[in-house]
Scaffold this active site. Structure first.
Site, PDB file in Angstrom:
ATOM      1  CG  HIS A  58      -3.238   4.125  -1.788  1.00 27.29           C
ATOM      2  ND1 HIS A  58      -2.652   3.356  -0.813  1.00 27.29           N
ATOM      3  CD2 HIS A  58      -4.537   3.778  -1.791  1.00 27.29           C
ATOM      4  CE1 HIS A  58      -3.572   2.576  -0.246  1.00 27.29           C
ATOM      5  NE2 HIS A  58      -4.730   2.836  -0.834  1.00 27.29           N
TER       6      HIS A  58
ATOM      7  CG  HIS B 218     -16.369  14.005 -15.506  1.00 30.83           C
ATOM      8  ND1 HIS B 218     -15.747  15.092 -16.074  1.00 30.83           N
ATOM      9  CD2 HIS B 218     -17.205  14.495 -14.551  1.00 30.83           C
ATOM     10  CE1 HIS B 218     -16.195  16.195 -15.511  1.00 30.83           C
ATOM     11  NE2 HIS B 218     -17.079  15.862 -14.575  1.00 30.83           N
TER      12      HIS B 218
ATOM     13  N   GLY C 176       0.781  -1.225   0.000  1.00 24.79           N
ATOM     14  CA  GLY C 176       0.000   0.000   0.000  1.00 24.79           C
ATOM     15  C   GLY C 176       0.812   1.274   0.000  1.00 24.79           C
TER      16      GLY C 176
END
Length: 196
Positions: free
Chosen positions: A133, A124, A60
């Site tokens: 992340h 969008h 992560g």
């Protein structure tokens, strides 16, 4: 697929692969004492190990993922949960992990080695640089640009038409109402820079 990493994120990646009926051929970790679900790992990265198999870096932390990626000679695969909703015109990089119930909307470009975590939303026309992340439950509104190696913390919201620099940390639960320069740590509602 080869999984590089034996921590919690690797468990999520393995669970996604299981839901996709894809096989994990090995779990690698640089810690010689690392175990995964009680079993020893196959050790650290080996460039000549199963060279036809794809690999994913299941770590992560952005900086660690970036450092490891520079030394990998295997081809990178993508791991995308079937419950994720990804617009058909999304441009996908390599080494991506897109987790359960994430949404990526039309016109978005995702760089390499990005994590779009559980329930995160990218609206969008966003552009995300490599090693970003987007943590669980974060919302990136439309037409946002995010620089490489940046963490968008859990439950945070980035308002539309903003630019977030590279190497930034957006604290969990923050609401970002203005563009953020490189290397800033931001927290709060509205988000304020607390350090560079």
């Amino acid at each position: 697929m080869i999984i590089y990493g034996a921590g919690g994120h690797a468990k999520v990646v393995c669970s996604i692969l299981a839901d996709c009926d894809r096989k994990v051929t090995a779990i690698l970790d640089d810690n010689p004492n690392a175990t995964f679900n009680g079993m020893p790992t196959a050790g650290g990265y080996q460039p000549h190990f199963d060279t036809n198999e794809l690999i994913i870096i299941a770590i992560g932390d952005n900086t660690t993922r970036k450092t490891i990626a520079q030394h990998i000679v295997h081809s990178f695969g993508n791991v995308i949960h079937p419950s994720a909703v990804i617009a058909s015109d999304t441009v996908l990089g390599n080494g991506l992990v897109i987790v359960h119930r994430a949404v990526v909307q039309t016109g978005t470009i995702l760089g390499n080695h990005i994590i779009v975590n559980t329930g995160a939303i990218i609206d969008h026309d966003c552009i995300l640089g490599d090693f970003v992340h987007v943590a669980p439950g974060a919302v990136v509104c439309g037409n946002v640009r995010i620089g490489e190696n940046t963490l968008i913390g859990a439950g945070s919201t980035i308002l539309p038409n903003l630019e977030i620099g590279k190497n930034c940390i957006i604290g969990a639960g923050s609401v970002i109402t203005r563009s953020i320069p490189d290397c800033a740590t931001v927290w709060g509602n509205p988000g304020r820079i607390i350090r560079f």
